[in-house]
Design an enzyme around this catalytic site. Structure first.
Site, PDB file in Angstrom:
ATOM      1  N   ASP A  83       0.845  -1.196   0.000  1.00  0.00           N
ATOM      2  CA  ASP A  83       0.000   0.000   0.000  1.00  0.00           C
ATOM      3  C   ASP A  83       0.881   1.247   0.000  1.00  0.00           C
ATOM      4  OD1 ASP A  83      -2.116  -1.740   0.226  1.00  0.00           O
ATOM      5  OD2 ASP A  83      -2.207  -1.573   2.410  1.00  0.00           O
TER       6      ASP A  83
HETATM    7  N1  URA Z   1      -1.040  -6.059   3.861  1.00  0.00           N
HETATM    8  C1  URA Z   1      -1.599  -4.833   3.898  1.00  0.00           C
HETATM    9  O1  URA Z   1      -2.638  -4.632   4.482  1.00  0.00           O
HETATM   10  N2  URA Z   1      -0.955  -3.840   3.242  1.00  0.00           N
HETATM   11  C2  URA Z   1       0.231  -4.003   2.621  1.00  0.00           C
HETATM   12  O2  URA Z   1       0.791  -3.037   2.074  1.00  0.00           O
HETATM   13  C3  URA Z   1       0.803  -5.284   2.606  1.00  0.00           C
HETATM   14  C4  URA Z   1       0.138  -6.302   3.238  1.00  0.00           C
END
Ligand code: URA
Length: 240
Positions: A106
Protein backbone atom coordinates in the site's frame (compact mmCIF):
# COMPACT_ATOMS: atom_id res chain seq x y z
CA UNK A 1 24.82 -11.24 -29.43
CA UNK A 2 24.93 -8.20 -31.70
CA UNK A 3 25.85 -4.99 -29.90
CA UNK A 4 22.66 -3.22 -31.10
CA UNK A 5 20.56 -6.10 -29.73
CA UNK A 6 22.43 -6.15 -26.45
CA UNK A 7 21.80 -2.41 -25.94
CA UNK A 8 18.15 -2.83 -26.81
CA UNK A 9 17.79 -5.67 -24.30
CA UNK A 10 19.22 -3.41 -21.58
CA UNK A 11 16.58 -0.70 -22.05
CA UNK A 12 18.22 1.77 -24.44
CA UNK A 13 15.23 2.06 -26.77
CA UNK A 14 14.38 0.70 -30.20
CA UNK A 15 16.85 -1.24 -32.33
CA UNK A 16 17.11 1.82 -34.62
CA UNK A 17 17.84 4.13 -31.72
CA UNK A 18 20.49 1.74 -30.40
CA UNK A 19 22.11 1.56 -33.86
CA UNK A 20 22.27 5.35 -33.90
CA UNK A 21 23.82 5.54 -30.43
CA UNK A 22 26.52 3.11 -31.53
CA UNK A 23 27.18 4.90 -34.83
CA UNK A 24 27.45 8.19 -32.94
CA UNK A 25 30.35 6.75 -30.92
CA UNK A 26 28.38 6.95 -27.69
CA UNK A 27 28.97 3.33 -26.70
CA UNK A 28 32.04 1.67 -25.23
CA UNK A 29 32.42 -2.04 -24.54
CA UNK A 30 34.92 -3.02 -21.89
CA UNK A 31 36.45 0.45 -22.22
CA UNK A 32 36.69 0.61 -26.03
CA UNK A 33 34.45 2.71 -28.28
CA UNK A 34 32.58 0.49 -30.71
CA UNK A 35 30.88 2.10 -33.70
CA UNK A 36 29.69 -1.03 -35.50
CA UNK A 37 26.12 -1.93 -34.44
CA UNK A 38 26.67 -5.49 -35.73
CA UNK A 39 29.72 -6.02 -33.53
CA UNK A 40 29.30 -9.48 -32.00
CA UNK A 41 29.53 -9.68 -28.22
CA UNK A 42 30.17 -12.82 -26.29
CA UNK A 43 28.10 -12.96 -23.15
CA UNK A 44 29.51 -15.57 -20.81
CA UNK A 45 27.49 -16.11 -17.62
CA UNK A 46 30.55 -16.08 -15.37
CA UNK A 47 32.06 -12.81 -16.67
CA UNK A 48 30.82 -9.28 -16.02
CA UNK A 49 30.27 -7.32 -19.22
CA UNK A 50 30.81 -3.59 -18.65
CA UNK A 51 29.72 -0.99 -21.15
CA UNK A 52 29.06 2.72 -21.20
CA UNK A 53 26.63 5.00 -23.02
CA UNK A 54 27.60 8.67 -23.22
CA UNK A 55 30.08 8.11 -20.41
CA UNK A 56 27.62 6.49 -18.03
CA UNK A 57 28.74 3.03 -16.90
CA UNK A 58 26.48 -0.02 -16.99
CA UNK A 59 26.77 -3.73 -16.46
CA UNK A 60 24.98 -6.17 -18.74
CA UNK A 61 22.23 -8.03 -16.86
CA UNK A 62 20.11 -10.64 -18.55
CA UNK A 63 17.34 -9.95 -16.03
CA UNK A 64 17.15 -7.43 -13.22
CA UNK A 65 16.17 -8.17 -9.64
CA UNK A 66 15.90 -5.15 -7.39
CA UNK A 67 15.20 -4.58 -3.70
CA UNK A 68 13.78 -1.18 -2.75
CA UNK A 69 13.32 0.11 0.78
CA UNK A 70 9.96 1.61 -0.06
CA UNK A 71 9.15 4.96 1.54
CA UNK A 72 5.67 6.04 2.61
CA UNK A 73 3.58 7.93 0.08
CA UNK A 74 4.54 5.86 -2.98
CA UNK A 75 2.10 3.68 -4.92
CA UNK A 76 3.08 0.44 -6.64
CA UNK A 77 1.46 1.44 -9.92
CA UNK A 78 2.76 3.04 -13.08
CA UNK A 79 -0.10 5.53 -13.20
CA UNK A 80 -0.16 6.73 -9.61
CA UNK A 81 -3.01 9.12 -9.03
CA UNK A 82 -2.81 10.53 -5.51
CA UNK A 83 0.80 9.83 -4.56
CA UNK A 84 4.21 9.33 -6.12
CA UNK A 85 4.85 6.11 -8.01
CA UNK A 86 7.66 3.77 -6.90
CA UNK A 87 8.68 3.79 -10.56
CA UNK A 88 9.62 7.47 -10.16
CA UNK A 89 12.62 6.16 -8.21
CA UNK A 90 14.12 4.43 -11.28
CA UNK A 91 15.63 5.79 -14.48
CA UNK A 92 14.18 5.30 -17.95
CA UNK A 93 16.76 2.68 -18.90
CA UNK A 94 15.41 0.40 -16.17
CA UNK A 95 11.79 1.30 -16.84
CA UNK A 96 12.21 0.55 -20.57
CA UNK A 97 13.06 -3.02 -19.57
CA UNK A 98 9.53 -3.46 -18.24
CA UNK A 99 10.26 -3.34 -14.52
CA UNK A 100 7.32 -4.62 -12.43
CA UNK A 101 6.61 -4.74 -8.71
CA UNK A 102 6.65 -8.24 -7.24
CA UNK A 103 3.32 -7.97 -5.43
CA UNK A 104 2.09 -4.67 -4.08
CA UNK A 105 2.54 -2.67 -0.92
CA UNK A 106 0.00 0.00 0.00
CA UNK A 107 1.11 3.59 -0.47
CA UNK A 108 1.49 4.02 3.30
CA UNK A 109 3.37 0.73 3.84
CA UNK A 110 7.16 0.93 4.10
CA UNK A 111 9.81 -1.75 3.71
CA UNK A 112 11.04 -4.41 1.37
CA UNK A 113 9.63 -4.24 -2.14
CA UNK A 114 11.09 -6.39 -4.92
CA UNK A 115 10.98 -5.35 -8.57
CA UNK A 116 11.97 -7.34 -11.62
CA UNK A 117 11.65 -7.74 -15.39
CA UNK A 118 11.73 -11.53 -15.02
CA UNK A 119 8.16 -12.76 -15.56
CA UNK A 120 8.92 -16.23 -14.19
CA UNK A 121 10.35 -14.86 -10.95
CA UNK A 122 7.39 -12.54 -10.58
CA UNK A 123 4.98 -15.41 -11.15
CA UNK A 124 6.84 -17.70 -8.73
CA UNK A 125 6.64 -15.15 -5.93
CA UNK A 126 3.11 -13.90 -6.47
CA UNK A 127 1.16 -16.97 -7.60
CA UNK A 128 -1.58 -17.58 -5.01
CA UNK A 129 -0.65 -21.28 -4.81
CA UNK A 130 3.01 -20.63 -3.99
CA UNK A 131 2.52 -19.15 -0.46
CA UNK A 132 5.74 -17.18 -0.10
CA UNK A 133 6.34 -16.14 3.52
CA UNK A 134 6.27 -12.38 4.14
CA UNK A 135 7.17 -10.86 7.50
CA UNK A 136 5.43 -7.65 8.55
CA UNK A 137 5.92 -5.43 11.58
CA UNK A 138 3.16 -3.05 12.58
CA UNK A 139 2.04 -0.43 15.03
CA UNK A 140 -1.57 -0.85 16.13
CA UNK A 141 -4.14 1.69 17.33
CA UNK A 142 -5.17 -0.40 20.35
CA UNK A 143 -3.07 -2.53 22.67
CA UNK A 144 -2.59 -6.05 21.33
CA UNK A 145 -3.97 -8.79 23.55
CA UNK A 146 -3.57 -12.54 23.83
CA UNK A 147 -6.99 -13.24 22.27
CA UNK A 148 -6.08 -11.26 19.16
CA UNK A 149 -2.79 -13.16 18.82
CA UNK A 150 -4.59 -16.46 19.20
CA UNK A 151 -7.19 -15.51 16.57
CA UNK A 152 -4.50 -14.41 14.13
CA UNK A 153 -2.69 -17.73 14.61
CA UNK A 154 -5.88 -19.75 14.23
CA UNK A 155 -6.99 -17.87 11.13
CA UNK A 156 -9.62 -15.26 10.40
CA UNK A 157 -12.19 -14.93 7.63
CA UNK A 158 -11.92 -11.90 5.33
CA UNK A 159 -14.90 -10.53 3.45
CA UNK A 160 -15.07 -11.61 -0.21
CA UNK A 161 -12.18 -14.08 0.22
CA UNK A 162 -12.65 -17.82 0.50
CA UNK A 163 -11.08 -19.79 3.33
CA UNK A 164 -9.33 -18.38 6.37
CA UNK A 165 -6.12 -16.43 6.73
CA UNK A 166 -3.70 -17.37 9.48
CA UNK A 167 -0.41 -15.80 10.52
CA UNK A 168 2.60 -17.67 11.86
CA UNK A 169 5.47 -16.51 14.11
CA UNK A 170 3.18 -13.92 15.68
CA UNK A 171 5.28 -11.97 18.14
CA UNK A 172 4.21 -9.07 20.31
CA UNK A 173 7.16 -6.67 20.50
CA UNK A 174 5.53 -3.95 22.64
CA UNK A 175 2.02 -3.00 23.76
CA UNK A 176 1.15 -1.69 20.27
CA UNK A 177 3.85 -3.45 18.21
CA UNK A 178 3.33 -6.77 16.48
CA UNK A 179 5.35 -8.82 14.03
CA UNK A 180 3.87 -11.71 12.08
CA UNK A 181 4.39 -13.80 8.98
CA UNK A 182 1.70 -14.29 6.36
CA UNK A 183 1.70 -16.79 3.56
CA UNK A 184 -0.77 -15.37 1.05
CA UNK A 185 -1.00 -11.92 -0.45
CA UNK A 186 -4.59 -10.80 -0.83
CA UNK A 187 -5.56 -7.14 -1.01
CA UNK A 188 -4.76 -5.24 2.24
CA UNK A 189 -4.31 -8.60 3.92
CA UNK A 190 -2.52 -7.53 7.09
CA UNK A 191 -4.74 -4.53 7.72
CA UNK A 192 -7.86 -6.63 7.16
CA UNK A 193 -6.59 -9.42 9.43
CA UNK A 194 -5.98 -6.95 12.26
CA UNK A 195 -9.40 -5.38 11.67
CA UNK A 196 -10.95 -8.87 11.81
CA UNK A 197 -9.59 -9.35 15.35
CA UNK A 198 -10.84 -5.92 16.47
CA UNK A 199 -7.67 -3.85 16.18
CA UNK A 200 -6.34 -1.41 13.56
CA UNK A 201 -2.99 -1.13 11.80
CA UNK A 202 -1.62 2.40 12.02
CA UNK A 203 1.80 1.75 10.49
CA UNK A 204 2.91 -1.22 8.42
CA UNK A 205 6.40 -2.27 7.42
CA UNK A 206 7.50 -5.30 5.42
CA UNK A 207 10.67 -6.72 6.89
CA UNK A 208 11.17 -9.88 4.89
CA UNK A 209 10.17 -11.72 1.71
CA UNK A 210 10.96 -15.44 1.75
CA UNK A 211 14.23 -15.54 3.68
CA UNK A 212 15.43 -12.19 2.28
CA UNK A 213 15.56 -9.72 5.16
CA UNK A 214 15.66 -5.95 4.68
CA UNK A 215 18.03 -5.42 7.62
CA UNK A 216 20.63 -7.66 5.97
CA UNK A 217 20.45 -5.54 2.80
CA UNK A 218 21.23 -2.37 4.81
CA UNK A 219 19.14 -0.09 2.59
CA UNK A 220 18.05 3.31 3.85
CA UNK A 221 14.49 4.44 3.14
CA UNK A 222 14.19 5.21 -0.58
CA UNK A 223 17.40 3.36 -1.47
CA UNK A 224 17.52 0.40 -3.82
CA UNK A 225 20.04 -2.20 -4.94
CA UNK A 226 20.45 -4.98 -7.48
CA UNK A 227 20.02 -8.40 -5.91
CA UNK A 228 22.66 -11.07 -6.37
CA UNK A 229 21.65 -14.59 -7.51
CA UNK A 230 22.04 -15.66 -3.84
CA UNK A 231 19.57 -12.95 -2.75
CA UNK A 232 17.12 -14.09 -5.42
CA UNK A 233 17.32 -17.64 -4.07
CA UNK A 234 16.72 -16.36 -0.52
CA UNK A 235 13.59 -14.52 -1.66
CA UNK A 236 12.26 -17.75 -3.19
CA UNK A 237 13.34 -19.98 -0.34
CA UNK A 238 10.32 -19.90 1.98
CA UNK A 239 7.54 -21.13 -0.25
CA UNK A 240 5.05 -23.77 0.77
N1 URA B 1 -1.04 -6.06 3.86
C1 URA B 1 -1.60 -4.83 3.90
O1 URA B 1 -2.64 -4.63 4.48
N2 URA B 1 -0.96 -3.84 3.24
C2 URA B 1 0.23 -4.00 2.62
O2 URA B 1 0.79 -3.04 2.07
C3 URA B 1 0.80 -5.28 2.61
C4 URA B 1 0.14 -6.30 3.24
Amino acid sequence: MLLEKMLQSQGFGSRKHCQQLIKNGAVTIMGETQTNPKFAIKIAPETVLQFSVYGQNYQYREKVYIALHKPQGYECSHQATHHFSVFDLFDDVLLNRGLQCVGRLDQDTTGLLLLTDDGQFLQALTHPKKHVAKVYAMHTADPINATQIQQLEQGVALRNESGTFAATEVQQLAEHELQMTIHQGVYHQVKRMLAAVGNKVEQLHRQQVGALNLTDLALDVGEWMYLSPEHVELAKSRME
